[in-house]
Design an enzyme around this catalytic site. Structure first.
Site, short mmCIF file in Angstrom:
data_model
loop_
_atom_site.label_atom_id
_atom_site.label_comp_id
_atom_site.label_asym_id
_atom_site.label_seq_id
_atom_site.Cartn_x
_atom_site.Cartn_y
_atom_site.Cartn_z
N MET A 295 6.20 -7.06 2.24
CA MET A 295 5.09 -7.36 3.14
C MET A 295 4.64 -8.81 3.02
SD MET A 295 4.78 -4.73 4.88
CE MET A 295 3.45 -5.45 5.83
N GLU A 296 4.74 -9.37 1.82
CA GLU A 296 4.38 -10.78 1.64
C GLU A 296 5.33 -11.68 2.42
OE1 GLU A 296 2.05 -8.62 -1.10
OE2 GLU A 296 4.17 -8.48 -0.66
N LEU B 202 -3.58 -1.45 2.69
CA LEU B 202 -3.11 -0.67 1.54
C LEU B 202 -2.09 -1.40 0.69
CD1 LEU B 202 -2.88 2.84 3.26
CD2 LEU B 202 -4.79 1.81 2.01
N CYS B 203 -1.94 -2.70 0.89
CA CYS B 203 -1.02 -3.48 0.06
C CYS B 203 -1.65 -3.76 -1.30
CB CYS B 203 -0.68 -4.81 0.73
SG CYS B 203 0.62 -4.70 1.94
N HIS B 204 -0.81 -3.76 -2.34
CA HIS B 204 -1.28 -4.12 -3.67
C HIS B 204 -1.43 -5.64 -3.77
CE1 HIS B 204 0.55 -0.14 -4.28
NE2 HIS B 204 -0.27 0.00 -5.30
N ASP C 238 0.19 -22.15 17.68
CA ASP C 238 -1.11 -22.83 17.75
C ASP C 238 -0.95 -24.34 17.85
OD1 ASP C 238 -4.10 -22.91 17.39
OD2 ASP C 238 -3.50 -24.03 15.61
#
Length: 231
Positions: A112-113, A74-76, A127
């Site tokens: 969020m980014e 739901l992120c833009h 990794d």
């Protein structure tokens, strides 16, 4: 305070930000990975078999942050104007702190980014180093600070209280708005971990390792998201 990602019937939705005004928005997220003493030494000296750990992780974090809207349902989709990933080394407890800064001028924030960027960065470190240390621990991922938008300036209380303690060793940072200068010597010469090893070698395999590390990190996050949605 209500959850904005649900409508009146409880269905998930993307928040409508059409009527909101554009402001300059910036967010800083942080996280840490704890590794073994041997692993920390190899990262710092640039002697890990897969190559320049922090250099690859920095690129992976930037690439991951740019794909946030593909990973978080739901992120833009945002037009990011700045993305930086920097590192602080803490030899006293063999921890590496990653700091991701995201910036845009828009109608919704970039928290969020920044959080996605720091998460992908730390996953990539894992990794790159798992052949040496499979017991590495990723944690302490949090929003440190954000500015802009209706809620204004936010500083996480833990940043003000200095819960982590210790200043650590700051790894070379990428200057804003210009290509990163590459050191003439290997990182071991100045005691800091940098990101110039791949550029120094000019080896095409270094870029292949970047692609592999980024793909591995992003597929891991995608698998987690798909699993949660199936529940």
């Amino acid at each position: 305070m209500e959850f904005t990602h649900f409508d009146e019937q409880g269905n998930a939705r993307m928040v409508d930000v059409t009527a909101k005004g554009e402001t300059v928005r910036e967010a800083v997220a942080k996280g840490r990975i704890r590794v073994s003493e041997e692993c920390f030494g190899k990262i710092k000296e640039g002697t890990m078999a897969k190559g320049d750990v922090l250099g690859v992780a920095r690129i992976a974090g930037i690439m991951g942050a740019k794909r946030t809207s593909e990973l978080i349902p739901l992120c833009h989709i945002l037009n990011l104007t700045k993305l930086n990933v920097d590192f602080n080394l803490h030899p006293e407890n063999c921890e590496i702190e990653a700091v991701c800064t995201a910036k845009t001028t828009g109608k919704t924030g970039v928290e969020m980014e920044a959080l996605t960027g720091v998460s992908v960065t730390l996953l990539t470190i894992y990794d790159m180093c798992k052949a040496v240390d499979k017991a590495m621990e990723i944690g302490d991922i949090h929003l440190a600070e954000k500015t802009g938008g209706k809620s204004g300036h936010f500083v996480n209380p833990r940043e003000q209280g200095g819960e982590q303690g210790g200043t650590g060793e700051e790894a070379p940072q990428q200057p804003e708005g210009e290509p990163q200068a590459q050191p003439e010597q290997k990182p071991a010469q100045d005691g800091n971990a940098g990101s110039g090893h791949l550029a120094q070698t000019g080896d095409a395999s270094g870029f292949a390792s970047i692609a592999a590390a980024v793909g591995s990190a992003l597929s891991g996050i995608g698998a987690v998201i798909v699993s949660k949605r199936k529940r």
